[in-house]
Design a protein around this motif. Structure first.
Motif, short mmCIF file in Angstrom:
data_model
loop_
_atom_site.label_atom_id
_atom_site.label_comp_id
_atom_site.label_asym_id
_atom_site.label_seq_id
_atom_site.Cartn_x
_atom_site.Cartn_y
_atom_site.Cartn_z
N ASN A 408 0.85 -1.18 0.00
CA ASN A 408 0.00 0.00 0.00
C ASN A 408 0.89 1.24 0.00
O ASN A 408 1.78 1.36 0.83
N ASP A 409 0.68 2.13 -0.95
CA ASP A 409 1.43 3.38 -1.07
C ASP A 409 2.88 3.17 -1.50
O ASP A 409 3.70 4.09 -1.37
N VAL A 410 3.22 2.00 -2.04
CA VAL A 410 4.58 1.75 -2.52
C VAL A 410 4.55 0.97 -3.82
O VAL A 410 3.84 -0.03 -3.93
N LYS A 411 5.33 1.42 -4.80
CA LYS A 411 5.63 0.65 -6.01
C LYS A 411 7.11 0.86 -6.29
O LYS A 411 7.63 1.97 -6.19
N ALA A 412 7.80 -0.21 -6.66
CA ALA A 412 9.23 -0.10 -6.88
C ALA A 412 9.72 -1.09 -7.93
O ALA A 412 9.13 -2.16 -8.12
N LEU A 413 10.80 -0.71 -8.59
CA LEU A 413 11.50 -1.58 -9.54
C LEU A 413 12.99 -1.34 -9.36
O LEU A 413 13.43 -0.20 -9.20
N ALA A 414 13.77 -2.43 -9.40
CA ALA A 414 15.22 -2.29 -9.30
C ALA A 414 15.88 -3.47 -10.00
O ALA A 414 15.51 -4.62 -9.76
N GLY A 415 16.83 -3.18 -10.87
CA GLY A 415 17.50 -4.26 -11.58
C GLY A 415 18.37 -3.74 -12.70
O GLY A 415 18.97 -2.66 -12.59
N TYR A 416 18.42 -4.49 -13.81
CA TYR A 416 19.37 -4.21 -14.87
C TYR A 416 18.75 -4.30 -16.26
O TYR A 416 17.89 -5.13 -16.53
N TRP A 417 19.27 -3.45 -17.14
CA TRP A 417 19.06 -3.59 -18.58
C TRP A 417 20.40 -3.91 -19.21
O TRP A 417 21.42 -3.27 -18.90
N GLN A 418 20.43 -4.91 -20.09
CA GLN A 418 21.67 -5.23 -20.82
C GLN A 418 21.48 -4.92 -22.29
O GLN A 418 20.58 -5.46 -22.94
N ALA A 419 22.32 -4.04 -22.81
CA ALA A 419 22.24 -3.64 -24.21
C ALA A 419 22.79 -4.75 -25.11
O ALA A 419 23.43 -5.69 -24.65
N GLU A 420 22.56 -4.58 -26.40
CA GLU A 420 22.99 -5.59 -27.37
C GLU A 420 24.50 -5.79 -27.37
O GLU A 420 25.00 -6.88 -27.67
N ALA A 436 0.88 5.67 -5.56
CA ALA A 436 1.60 4.44 -5.89
C ALA A 436 0.67 3.33 -6.38
O ALA A 436 1.03 2.56 -7.27
N LYS A 437 -0.51 3.25 -5.80
CA LYS A 437 -1.44 2.16 -6.14
C LYS A 437 -1.73 2.08 -7.63
O LYS A 437 -1.89 1.00 -8.18
N THR A 438 -1.77 3.24 -8.29
CA THR A 438 -2.10 3.27 -9.72
C THR A 438 -0.90 3.67 -10.58
O THR A 438 -1.06 4.11 -11.71
N SER A 439 0.31 3.49 -10.02
CA SER A 439 1.50 4.01 -10.70
C SER A 439 2.25 3.00 -11.54
O SER A 439 3.29 3.32 -12.11
N ALA A 440 1.78 1.75 -11.61
CA ALA A 440 2.55 0.71 -12.28
C ALA A 440 2.88 1.06 -13.72
O ALA A 440 4.03 0.92 -14.16
N LYS A 441 1.89 1.53 -14.47
CA LYS A 441 2.14 1.85 -15.88
C LYS A 441 3.11 3.02 -16.02
O LYS A 441 3.99 3.02 -16.88
N ALA A 442 2.95 4.03 -15.15
CA ALA A 442 3.85 5.17 -15.21
C ALA A 442 5.27 4.76 -14.83
O ALA A 442 6.24 5.22 -15.45
N LEU A 443 5.40 3.90 -13.83
CA LEU A 443 6.72 3.45 -13.41
C LEU A 443 7.37 2.62 -14.53
O LEU A 443 8.58 2.78 -14.80
#
Length: 465
Positions: A408-420, A436-443
């Motif tokens: 509740n009131d939190v959305k998060a992403l953390a990790g890596y992108w690897q380029a070609e 945060a509850k409705t932020s998934a698409k924006a995040l």
């Protein structure tokens, strides 16, 4: 929010860097923390509110997993043992049997059967004493405060030295010549199953829970509904009993399935120093547990790993010892300012835990540059492929691996992108607030923008705090 407003908001929050304005996709600048840096480069290229204390939700699991890999090593295994100081006469153990729980987060019924099979291979069939649960592995399991309304749900099951099957039983549903019915696996003696199922009309059955209602008070499970034929053989889990009762009744059920008799009853007790080992089971190596923890965001397993870290690093399986071990490792690696870091149970199932995007990002960099990079990165959900990212980032695909976090009131992403070309970008993005509850698409859009700019070469300058 206009493009100019978004750009100004990012500047005020401390964003320095690439050319062009930045779109927050409707997120409020004061509710977002963003940090990104190339693994093969120097310094962050994005740092917006990177030093703000944020609730990370389940991205906190990355800190626990990173610390465990470095402190325990990738070949670390949990051990579960059966001990006794009683004699064996014929096929009978003439006294108490001690189950020394190791706190194995992945210990399931298959592992328990293997352990008990080893006991049967010794020729023991009858247990004429008690089964005593030796819980010395963990001194204090800690808690996850302010989740009372979720009591009984599987994601709030606490850790335990004798965790079996994540303390859930499985309901298997049948629709055949005997009608519609359900069976409990394992058949726990202290759990009553009431079934009021009726045959349902023909329909696809992607998830049996669409057609049945399941209620449990811990010792009684009720199922009702109309079951289509397509649901035959489908399963759903249910959280029952407390840890000691579940472990004891599961042990008895598996032992009887192997033709064994006993034990008399189940209690707690510490094995005497002179007790001999009658059977033992070793888990798969740590990365197997780490993959389950991160890909499926398993709170119970993460909390168990956190306690294991404390036990192995400080000799005490407790949140306090684990927090100290994690802080020590961060300090040894020279990672960020720790003043904002708050730890409760190491899983992110917490209203208290706090971390900065910068600290989390620097852990990602250390992990990707360290000796266990492959094990750590392999544990993360793969975009549009598996785990909690299976239905996200279809446009980016498997080059993106990120741990998700939701409360509740939190959305998060953390990790890596690897380029070609093999270059990697470490990314942290956290939203705290009512939005945060409705932020998934924006995040997701925010992360996609970072990847797009990195691929296009727009990220070249270094943000300063």
């Amino acid at each position: 929010m206009t493009m100019t407003q978004a750009w100004l908001g990012l500047l005020l929050g401390g964003l320095c860097a690439q050319a062009g304005a930045w779109d927050l996709h409707g997120l409020k600048p004061e509710e977002v923390a963003v940090w990104a840096a190339p693994v093969e480069g120097d310094g962050p290229v994005i740092a917006h509110r990177a030093d703000a204390a944020m609730n990370p939700a389940s991205t906190m699991k990355l800190l626990t997993g990173w610390a465990a890999l470095n402190r325990l090593g990738p070949d670390y295994r949990w051990k579960t043992s059966l001990l006794s100081d009683a004699p064996v006469e014929g096929d009978a153990l003439k006294g108490d049997l001690y189950w020394l729980g190791g706190g194995d987060p992945r210990f399931d019924n298959g592992d328990l059967l293997s352990l008990l099979h080893s006991l049967r291979l010794r020729g023991i069939r009858r247990l004429e004493g008690r089964l005593l649960l030796d819980k010395r592995a963990f001194a204090d399991i800690g808690g996850a405060d302010d989740f009372d309304e979720d009591a009984g749900r599987a994601f709030v099951v606490g850790p335990d030295a004798h965790l079996v099957n994540l303390k859930v039983a499985w309901l298997t549903f049948y629709r055949d010549g005997q009608g519609a019915r359900a069976a409990l696996d394992p058949p726990l003696s202290g759990v009553a199953l009431q079934s009021d199922l009726k045959p349902g009309a023909d329909a696809p059955c992607p998830d049996v829970r669409r057609f049945v209602a399941i209620e449990s008070d811990g010792s009684r499970v009720s199922v009702s509904g109309s079951l289509p034929a397509a649901c035959d053989g489908q399963r759903a889990y249910v959280n029952v009993l407390d840890h000691d009762a579940f472990a004891g009744q599961d042990f008895a059920a598996m032992w009887q399935a192997l033709g064994g008799e006993g034990p008399l009853r189940v209690e707690r007790g510490r094995a005497p120093d002179g007790a001999r080992e009658l059977a033992a089971w070793q888990s798969q190596p740590l990365p197997a547990a780490l993959a389950d923890i991160n890909k499926y965001s398993n709170n119970t397993m993460a909390r168990t790993l956190f306690l294991t870290l404390g036990r192995e690093a400080a000799g005490e399986g407790s949140p306090r010892a684990a927090a100290g071990a994690l802080r020590d490792m961060l300090s040894q690696r020279g990672i960020a300012d720790l003043s904002a870091l708050q730890l409760e149970n190491g899983s992110g199932l917490s209203r208290r835990e706090r971390v900065t995007a910068r600290l989390l990002g620097e852990v990602l960099l250390d992990a990707a540059r360290g000796p266990y990079a492959s094990e750590f990165i392999a544990s993360l959900p793969i975009a549009a492929t598996d785990g909690t990212l299976k239905k996200r980032f279809a446009d980016l695909g498997p080059r993106l691996r990120m741990k998700t976090g939701t409360l509740n009131d939190v959305k998060a992403l953390a990790g890596y992108w690897q380029a070609e070309d093999g270059r990697r970008l470490a990314i942290v993005a956290i939203v705290n607030g009512p939005q945060a509850k409705t932020s998934a698409k924006a995040l997701d859009a925010l992360v996609s923008d970072l990847v797009r700019d990195y691929r296009g070469g727009a990220m070249r300058s270094s943000a300063k705090p």
